[in-house]
Design an enzyme around this catalytic site. Structure first.
Site, PDB file in Angstrom:
ATOM      1  N   GLU A 128      -2.352  -7.381   7.058  1.00  0.00           N
ATOM      2  CA  GLU A 128      -1.053  -7.265   7.701  1.00  0.00           C
ATOM      3  C   GLU A 128      -0.963  -8.213   8.892  1.00  0.00           C
ATOM      4  OE1 GLU A 128       1.898  -7.008   7.601  1.00  0.00           O
ATOM      5  OE2 GLU A 128       2.487  -4.889   7.682  1.00  0.00           O
ATOM      6  N   HIS A 170       0.823  -1.208   0.000  1.00  0.00           N
ATOM      7  CA  HIS A 170       0.000   0.000   0.000  1.00  0.00           C
ATOM      8  C   HIS A 170       0.855   1.256   0.000  1.00  0.00           C
ATOM      9  CE1 HIS A 170       1.049   0.820   4.193  1.00  0.00           C
ATOM     10  NE2 HIS A 170       0.902  -0.489   4.402  1.00  0.00           N
TER      11      HIS A 170
END
Length: 353
Positions: A220, A116
């Protein structure tokens, strides 16, 4: 002194060049369709990308200035090439041949794994320093000026994703890089935003539109940090209405645990599960995954790729061989999550377990 105010992020609408035709129709991978007494073994085929090579330094490496890292080399199928083909078209034809002759038990995919764009949690960690971030600020939703719970991307993060969009637009027009045929994203907002900014507005084939699937296990590494706590399913549906959400995705985040952190072994087990799901159900050869530094590191471990850390907004392509083994899968054992060390106040210099 405060962090920058959280900005409202609009998604750019970009009109870019049309894609060139592929050198050969991309053959659908022959899916193993795992049975109860089978398992998938993953290996990375090296020698195709600079990121595979031990002498390539991850720090400062930029996919956008290196043609994604694709190595200029010959392939065993070069005698079938057309003179005008680019290096990517030659590579695509080679992968097509690999899949065409692979049989039921072996398939090949190229994963484009992108981290990201910069998020507000990244800025906060840099601002406060990692020790103080880990023990105090990461456990807060924000500091009164900036919010980093399920962090959004910063203006710099937007710029990194727009850069990726421009890279893909040029790839369509000049290098003829094979476009993703399917798209996946972590459920965390910074990834959902990054994927949208990266692929929206591109002139994609009508049969392969940008409709990413949100998958829980591409998130994550799970910790008590609030940036790792995802928002609700309803929020994702309302904010990204064109996205698909995998079956079984819960309304609230049932995996996040305050003051506890997932250990690497457990993360690798779930990373293999999500890879198994994709490889067993998706016919695409070229797959985009928008995720996180820690999760991509875990995926690379499962794929037996060398360690290659990514800065925010960076992307790594990997040529993967997936072989279905006719045997019971190797036993795996999950471990207890670890406790996060905390400090009693922002100014505290000692930690308590």
């Amino acid at each position: 002194m405060h962090l920058p105010l959280l900005l409202s992020l609009g998604l750019a609408s970009l009109t870019l060049a049309a894609p060139a035709p592929a050198p050969e129709p991309t053959a659908a991978a022959l899916l193993p369709r795992i049975r109860g007494t089978e398992w998938i073994n993953y290996t990375t085929l090296t020698g195709f990308f600079l990121q595979d090579e031990s002498d390539t330094v991850p720090g400062g490496f930029d996919y956008s200035t290196t043609n994604f890292g694709l190595i200029n080399r010959t392939y065993p199928t070069d005698d079938e090439n057309r003179p005008e083909w680019t290096q990517w078209q030659k590579f695509e034809h080679y992968v097509w041949r690999l899949n065409r002759g692979s049989g039921r038990n072996v398939q090949y995919k190229v994963l484009y794994m992108g981290r990201h764009g910069e998020g507000y949690h990244n800025v906060a960690e840099s601002y406060y320093g990692t020790p103080l971030w880990n023990c105090y600020w990461s456990l807060q939703d924000g500091n009164g000026t900036s919010v980093w719970a399920d962090a959004k991307v910063t203006p710099n993060g937007v710029a990194q994703a727009v850069k990726a969009n421009a890279f893909w637009a040029n790839a369509i027009k000049t290098t003829k890089t094979p476009l993703p045929e399917s798209y996946y994203s972590s459920p965390l907002t910074r990834c959902l935003q990054t994927a949208n900014l990266t692929f929206s507005g591109l002139d994609l084939p009508s049969g392969r539109p940008f409709v990413p699937t949100v998958k829980e296990f591409f998130r994550e590494g799970i910790s008590g940090h609030t940036c790792d706590r995802r928002s609700t399913k309803s929020y994702i549906q309302s904010t990204f209405p064109s996205y698909a959400i995998e079956e079984g995705f819960t309304e609230t985040d049932e995996l996040w645990k305050p003051l506890l952190a997932e250990v690497s072994q457990d993360q690798d087990i779930r990373s293999k599960k999500v890879l198994d799901d994709v490889f067993d159900s998706d016919d695409s050869t070229y797959v985009s995954v928008t995720s996180h530094s820690g999760e991509i590191a875990s995926l690379l471990r499962v794929l037996k790729h060398r360690v290659f850390s990514l800065s925010t907004g960076q992307v790594i392509p990997v040529l993967v061989k997936a072989e279905t083994i006719a045997a019971n899968p190797p036993a795996t054992t999950t471990l207890p999550w670890s406790a996060i060390s905390t400090c009693t106040s922002p100014a505290a210099s000692t930690t308590t377990a």
